[in-house]
Design an enzyme around this catalytic site. Structure first.
Site, PDB file in Angstrom:
ATOM      1  N   GLY A 174       0.839  -1.191   0.000  1.00 35.02           N
ATOM      2  CA  GLY A 174       0.000   0.000   0.000  1.00 35.02           C
ATOM      3  C   GLY A 174       0.872   1.237   0.000  1.00 35.02           C
ATOM      4  O   GLY A 174       2.031   1.193   0.449  1.00 35.02           O
ATOM      5  N   HIS A 183      -4.107   1.740   7.791  1.00 30.94           N
ATOM      6  CA  HIS A 183      -2.741   2.282   7.728  1.00 30.94           C
ATOM      7  C   HIS A 183      -2.651   3.406   6.689  1.00 30.94           C
ATOM      8  O   HIS A 183      -2.112   4.487   6.965  1.00 30.94           O
ATOM      9  CB  HIS A 183      -1.772   1.136   7.384  1.00 30.94           C
ATOM     10  CG  HIS A 183      -0.336   1.533   7.295  1.00 30.94           C
ATOM     11  ND1 HIS A 183       0.623   1.087   8.178  1.00 30.94           N
ATOM     12  CD2 HIS A 183       0.332   2.342   6.426  1.00 30.94           C
ATOM     13  CE1 HIS A 183       1.794   1.605   7.864  1.00 30.94           C
ATOM     14  NE2 HIS A 183       1.644   2.365   6.802  1.00 30.94           N
ATOM     15  N   GLU A 184      -3.204   3.165   5.485  1.00 34.07           N
ATOM     16  CA  GLU A 184      -3.076   4.155   4.404  1.00 34.07           C
ATOM     17  C   GLU A 184      -3.949   5.386   4.662  1.00 34.07           C
ATOM     18  O   GLU A 184      -3.530   6.511   4.384  1.00 34.07           O
ATOM     19  CB  GLU A 184      -3.406   3.528   3.048  1.00 34.07           C
ATOM     20  CG  GLU A 184      -2.537   2.327   2.649  1.00 34.07           C
ATOM     21  CD  GLU A 184      -1.044   2.560   2.777  1.00 34.07           C
ATOM     22  OE1 GLU A 184      -0.580   3.711   2.643  1.00 34.07           O
ATOM     23  OE2 GLU A 184      -0.318   1.571   3.044  1.00 34.07           O
ATOM     24  N   GLN A 212       3.264  10.060   1.079  1.00 33.15           N
ATOM     25  CA  GLN A 212       4.557   9.356   1.104  1.00 33.15           C
ATOM     26  C   GLN A 212       5.424   9.714  -0.105  1.00 33.15           C
ATOM     27  O   GLN A 212       6.626   9.468  -0.087  1.00 33.15           O
ATOM     28  CB  GLN A 212       4.345   7.838   1.154  1.00 33.15           C
ATOM     29  CG  GLN A 212       3.717   7.365   2.456  1.00 33.15           C
ATOM     30  CD  GLN A 212       3.574   5.865   2.490  1.00 33.15           C
ATOM     31  OE1 GLN A 212       2.590   5.325   2.008  1.00 33.15           O
ATOM     32  NE2 GLN A 212       4.555   5.165   3.048  1.00 33.15           N
ATOM     33  N   CYS A 230       6.234   0.246   7.558  1.00 36.14           N
ATOM     34  CA  CYS A 230       5.837   1.319   6.643  1.00 36.14           C
ATOM     35  C   CYS A 230       7.052   1.696   5.804  1.00 36.14           C
ATOM     36  O   CYS A 230       8.157   1.803   6.339  1.00 36.14           O
ATOM     37  CB  CYS A 230       5.360   2.516   7.460  1.00 36.14           C
ATOM     38  SG  CYS A 230       4.920   3.942   6.474  1.00 36.14           S
ATOM     39  N   LEU A 231       6.832   1.930   4.524  1.00 36.68           N
ATOM     40  CA  LEU A 231       7.942   2.307   3.644  1.00 36.68           C
ATOM     41  C   LEU A 231       8.552   3.645   4.060  1.00 36.68           C
ATOM     42  O   LEU A 231       9.680   3.953   3.710  1.00 36.68           O
ATOM     43  CB  LEU A 231       7.468   2.386   2.187  1.00 36.68           C
ATOM     44  CG  LEU A 231       6.976   1.052   1.579  1.00 36.68           C
ATOM     45  CD1 LEU A 231       6.332   1.295   0.222  1.00 36.68           C
ATOM     46  CD2 LEU A 231       8.102   0.042   1.469  1.00 36.68           C
ATOM     47  N   HIS A 237      -2.345   7.737   6.948  1.00 33.95           N
ATOM     48  CA  HIS A 237      -1.360   8.607   6.284  1.00 33.95           C
ATOM     49  C   HIS A 237      -2.005   9.910   5.803  1.00 33.95           C
ATOM     50  O   HIS A 237      -1.378  10.969   5.819  1.00 33.95           O
ATOM     51  CB  HIS A 237      -0.749   7.908   5.064  1.00 33.95           C
ATOM     52  CG  HIS A 237       0.442   7.054   5.367  1.00 33.95           C
ATOM     53  ND1 HIS A 237       1.592   7.555   5.944  1.00 33.95           N
ATOM     54  CD2 HIS A 237       0.690   5.732   5.147  1.00 33.95           C
ATOM     55  CE1 HIS A 237       2.485   6.567   6.070  1.00 33.95           C
ATOM     56  NE2 HIS A 237       1.962   5.449   5.606  1.00 33.95           N
TER      57      HIS A 237
HETATM   58 ZN    ZN Z   1       2.861   3.613   5.652  1.00 34.06          ZN
END
Ligand code: ZN
Length: 174
Positions: A46, A141-142, A51, A99-100, A145
């Site tokens: 995701g 999670h997304e 991000q 998380c990236l 963000h």
């Molecule tokens: Zn993330």
């Protein structure tokens, strides 16, 4: 399509709320294409627009996520515009969530087990669907963000403090 740079904590765009998309124009379509490519390249399941430094309410996720019958060799993503959680129930621990944008760190995070999502698809059609398990975790999670919330904001203060100290140390050494 292009791979965009994934920003990492504590970059400003990750910590501020994103604005609603008013019209799904070419820029938004290009953004989702780039985000899909960037996510699979990372690789991740995701990705949210902040991000990649764009504070707009756009997310993409691996269309095969949570589907055990999926063909892993086919990489397809789904984009959601202005996604919202309109209902939630149950409780699940998302084990070793990462998380990236939060490098070298994972933690268990408490999440809802079921969520109902309302969003627009890339064509502007109104969608409403239920997500369970891994897909429910990705949605929470997304969408977090888009509100400037990272998973490290949902863990204990002690764990978070340790993580922030570790990051500060890495920064000082550079
Ligand atoms: Zn993330």
């Amino acid at each position: 399509m292009a791979i965009r740079k994934i920003l990492t904590y504590p970059e400003k765009s990750l910590l501020q709320p994103s604005v609603k998309v008013e019209s799904i124009d070419e820029d938004i379509k290009n953004l989702t294409e780039d985000m899909g490519e960037t996510m699979f390249d990372a690789p991740g399941v995701g990705l949210a627009a902040p991000q990649v430094g764009v504070n707009k309410r756009v997310i993409v996720y691996d269309s095969n996520a949570g589907n055990p019958d999926s063909d892993e060799s086919v990489k397809e993503f789904t984009a959601l515009i202005n996604p919202e959680i309109i209902d939630s129930s149950g409780s699940i621990v998302s084990e070793k969530e990462g998380c990236l944008s939060v490098v070298d760190y994972t933690s268990d995070v408490k999440r809802y087990e079921n969520v109902t999502i309302k969003a627009l698809d890339i064509e502007g059609n109104q969608l409403e669907f239920d997500a369970q398990g891994i897909l429910a975790i990705i949605m929470q999670h997304e969408i977090d963000h888009l509100d400037g919330i990272l998973f490290i904001d949902r863990i204990s203060v002690l764990k978070r403090t340790i993580y922030k100290k570790k990051m500060a140390k890495i920064k000082d050494n550079h």
